[in-house]
Design an enzyme around this catalytic site. Structure first.
Site, PDB file in Angstrom:
ATOM      1  N   GLN A  88       0.845  -1.198   0.000  1.00 23.26           N
ATOM      2  CA  GLN A  88       0.000   0.000   0.000  1.00 23.26           C
ATOM      3  C   GLN A  88       0.880   1.249   0.000  1.00 23.26           C
ATOM      4  O   GLN A  88       0.379   2.353  -0.073  1.00 23.26           O
ATOM      5  CB  GLN A  88      -0.870   0.030   1.259  1.00 23.26           C
ATOM      6  N   HIS A 104      -1.384   1.649  -4.334  1.00 22.26           N
ATOM      7  CA  HIS A 104      -1.716   3.076  -4.200  1.00 22.26           C
ATOM      8  C   HIS A 104      -0.800   3.988  -5.001  1.00 22.26           C
ATOM      9  O   HIS A 104      -0.756   5.191  -4.750  1.00 22.26           O
ATOM     10  CB  HIS A 104      -1.699   3.479  -2.715  1.00 22.26           C
ATOM     11  N   CYS A 145       0.017  13.404 -15.849  1.00 23.80           N
ATOM     12  CA  CYS A 145      -0.646  14.532 -16.497  1.00 23.80           C
ATOM     13  C   CYS A 145      -2.158  14.399 -16.300  1.00 23.80           C
ATOM     14  O   CYS A 145      -2.734  13.349 -16.593  1.00 23.80           O
ATOM     15  CB  CYS A 145      -0.302  14.552 -17.988  1.00 23.80           C
ATOM     16  N   CYS A 162       2.605  19.892 -17.125  1.00 23.65           N
ATOM     17  CA  CYS A 162       3.086  18.944 -18.120  1.00 23.65           C
ATOM     18  C   CYS A 162       3.937  19.664 -19.167  1.00 23.65           C
ATOM     19  O   CYS A 162       3.501  20.678 -19.735  1.00 23.65           O
ATOM     20  CB  CYS A 162       1.880  18.259 -18.786  1.00 23.65           C
ATOM     21  N   CYS A 217       1.866  19.342 -22.736  1.00 25.33           N
ATOM     22  CA  CYS A 217       0.587  19.988 -23.047  1.00 25.33           C
ATOM     23  C   CYS A 217       0.253  21.138 -22.105  1.00 25.33           C
ATOM     24  O   CYS A 217      -0.746  21.825 -22.307  1.00 25.33           O
ATOM     25  CB  CYS A 217      -0.539  18.955 -23.053  1.00 25.33           C
ATOM     26  N   ALA A 233       8.964  -4.639  12.154  1.00 23.90           N
ATOM     27  CA  ALA A 233       9.222  -5.479  10.976  1.00 23.90           C
ATOM     28  C   ALA A 233      10.714  -5.717  10.734  1.00 23.90           C
ATOM     29  O   ALA A 233      11.103  -6.820  10.321  1.00 23.90           O
ATOM     30  CB  ALA A 233       8.583  -4.835   9.749  1.00 23.90           C
TER      31      ALA A 233
HETATM   32  P1  NAD Z   1      -1.312   2.868   8.813  1.00 21.39           P
HETATM   33  O1  NAD Z   1      -0.601   4.153   9.039  1.00 21.39           O
HETATM   34  O2  NAD Z   1      -2.778   2.846   8.904  1.00 21.39           O
HETATM   35  O3  NAD Z   1      -0.811   1.741   9.816  1.00 21.39           O
HETATM   36  C1  NAD Z   1       0.529   1.471  10.033  1.00 21.39           C
HETATM   37  C2  NAD Z   1       0.626   0.195  10.850  1.00 21.39           C
HETATM   38  O4  NAD Z   1       1.992  -0.120  10.995  1.00 21.39           O
HETATM   39  C3  NAD Z   1       0.034   0.286  12.262  1.00 21.39           C
HETATM   40  O5  NAD Z   1      -0.814  -0.815  12.500  1.00 21.39           O
HETATM   41  C4  NAD Z   1       1.267   0.221  13.165  1.00 21.39           C
HETATM   42  O6  NAD Z   1       1.004  -0.461  14.397  1.00 21.39           O
HETATM   43  C5  NAD Z   1       2.222  -0.558  12.310  1.00 21.39           C
HETATM   44  N1  NAD Z   1       3.635  -0.315  12.595  1.00 21.39           N
HETATM   45  C6  NAD Z   1       4.224   0.797  13.085  1.00 21.39           C
HETATM   46  N2  NAD Z   1       5.550   0.634  13.181  1.00 21.39           N
HETATM   47  C7  NAD Z   1       5.813  -0.633  12.734  1.00 21.39           C
HETATM   48  C8  NAD Z   1       6.994  -1.397  12.561  1.00 21.39           C
HETATM   49  N3  NAD Z   1       8.200  -0.901  12.888  1.00 21.39           N
HETATM   50  N4  NAD Z   1       6.884  -2.662  12.068  1.00 21.39           N
HETATM   51  C9  NAD Z   1       5.688  -3.180  11.729  1.00 21.39           C
HETATM   52  N5  NAD Z   1       4.529  -2.496  11.865  1.00 21.39           N
HETATM   53  C10 NAD Z   1       4.593  -1.245  12.356  1.00 21.39           C
HETATM   54  O7  NAD Z   1      -0.800   2.368   7.398  1.00 21.39           O
HETATM   55  P2  NAD Z   1      -1.513   1.531   6.254  1.00 21.39           P
HETATM   56  O8  NAD Z   1      -2.266   0.389   6.840  1.00 21.39           O
HETATM   57  O9  NAD Z   1      -0.457   1.280   5.252  1.00 21.39           O
HETATM   58  O10 NAD Z   1      -2.606   2.501   5.611  1.00 21.39           O
HETATM   59  C11 NAD Z   1      -2.407   3.847   5.459  1.00 21.39           C
HETATM   60  C12 NAD Z   1      -2.457   4.400   4.052  1.00 21.39           C
HETATM   61  O11 NAD Z   1      -1.515   5.436   4.032  1.00 21.39           O
HETATM   62  C13 NAD Z   1      -2.033   3.474   2.974  1.00 21.39           C
HETATM   63  O12 NAD Z   1      -3.016   3.551   2.020  1.00 21.39           O
HETATM   64  C14 NAD Z   1      -0.737   4.034   2.393  1.00 21.39           C
HETATM   65  O13 NAD Z   1      -0.826   4.175   0.983  1.00 21.39           O
HETATM   66  C15 NAD Z   1      -0.610   5.398   2.949  1.00 21.39           C
HETATM   67  N6  NAD Z   1       0.720   5.717   3.492  1.00 21.39           N
HETATM   68  C16 NAD Z   1       1.857   5.282   2.860  1.00 21.39           C
HETATM   69  C17 NAD Z   1       3.109   5.566   3.407  1.00 21.39           C
HETATM   70  C18 NAD Z   1       4.344   5.067   2.695  1.00 21.39           C
HETATM   71  O14 NAD Z   1       4.373   4.978   1.486  1.00 21.39           O
HETATM   72  N7  NAD Z   1       5.397   4.701   3.439  1.00 21.39           N
HETATM   73  C19 NAD Z   1       3.215   6.290   4.570  1.00 21.39           C
HETATM   74  C20 NAD Z   1       2.041   6.741   5.184  1.00 21.39           C
HETATM   75  C21 NAD Z   1       0.800   6.444   4.626  1.00 21.39           C
END
Ligand code: NAD
Length: 238
Positions: A93, A111, A119, A140, A143, A224
């Site tokens: 995501q 996402h 564009c 862009c 265009c 993680a």
């Molecule tokens: P979220 O922010 O809703 O949840 C993050 C989750 O990660 C939480 O449950 C939290 O407990 C857990 N977490 C925190 N630290 C951690 C670690 N060190 N190891 C493992 N887990 C850990 O994020 P989501 O569920 O991805 O949804 C949010 C939306 O926001 C998504 O659609 C995403 O596209 C977007 N988003 C993306 C980024 C990115 O690209 N890095 C950053 C912020 C938000």
């Protein structure tokens, strides 16, 4: 304890939490806020139509933060798993591009990607990693129409081909690892449920409980970057 050696088809779903240890703010943490805005007020087509410059300032800020971040051991472990397992699908995501930077080759980005610009008239995309961008909002070169980040905003549908591939990988896997996602954002949140319905084992890696925790066969309540290298080590050397 699960016997990981028995799993032939492996699917992984990652969320913002996998990048937290790289320094990328999650949306739901305190550091997800920018000025007084919540992401839900800025990452929408309505906000962009109303004030593209404001939305781009937020994205420019996020691109600067993310641009200073590097993949962590969790991203690298997933790249190793892709190289070492015969049937492996990574769904994310995240829009930060850190999986690619860690060496993952095939990533289903549900996402989009914050480093791609699209564009608004022609739909063409290109990568631009400059931070800050020189002119906000960007236009862009071909265009002259407004460019937008090639990400999925609240209220928009996900790219259908990628979504179909993700659902197929969820339905076909023997095990799904769900890493660093709060498991509340749809439709990504339903992927583990589909995998489970089809008989796959579910492994959750998250320091916090989520709505998925009760369904998981194994819950690793660790960051993680700690849990995934240990899991992969055990997987290879049971
Ligand atoms: P979220 O922010 O809703 O949840 C993050 C989750 O990660 C939480 O449950 C939290 O407990 C857990 N977490 C925190 N630290 C951690 C670690 N060190 N190891 C493992 N887990 C850990 O994020 P989501 O569920 O991805 O949804 C949010 C939306 O926001 C998504 O659609 C995403 O596209 C977007 N988003 C993306 C980024 C990115 O690209 N890095 C950053 C912020 C938000």
């Amino acid at each position: 304890m699960l016997n990981f050696g028995q799993f032939r088809r492996v699917t992984v779903l990652t969320g913002a939490g996998i990048s937290a240890e790289s320094g990328v703010p999650t949306f739901r943490g305190e550091d997800g806020l920018w000025r007084q805005y919540r992401p839900e007020e800025l990452a929408t087509p309505e906000a962009f139509a109303r004030d593209p410059r404001l939305v781009w300032e937020w994205y420019d800020w996020r691109r600067r933060l993310i641009g200073a971040c590097r993949p962590n051991r969790a991203h690298h472990t997933l790249a190793d798993m892709e190289a070492g397992l015969p049937d492996f699908t990574l769904i994310t995501q995240n829009v930060d591009g850190l999986h690619h930077m860690a060496g993952s080759r095939r990533v289903l980005e549900l996402h989009g990607n914050i480093w791609r610009l699209r564009c608004t008239r022609e739909g063409t995309t290109h990568e631009d990693r400059r931070t800050p961008l020189p002119d906000l909002p960007p236009h862009c070169a071909d265009c002259g129409a407004l460019l937008r980040p090639d990400v999925v905003w609240f209220g928009e549908s996900l790219p259908s081909e990628i979504l179909e591939a993700a659902f197929a990988a969820a339905a076909a896997c023997d095990v799904m690892l769900v890493v660093g996602t709060s498991a509340v954002v749809q439709p990504a949140a339903s992927l583990p449920l589909i995998a489970r319905q089809r008989g796959a084992a579910i492994v959750e890696v998250n320091p916090q409980a989520t709505p998925l925790s009760d369904f998981a066969d194994l819950v690793l309540r660790q960051p993680a970057a700690q849990a995934l290298p240990q899991l992969w080590e055990r997987w290879q050397h049971p």
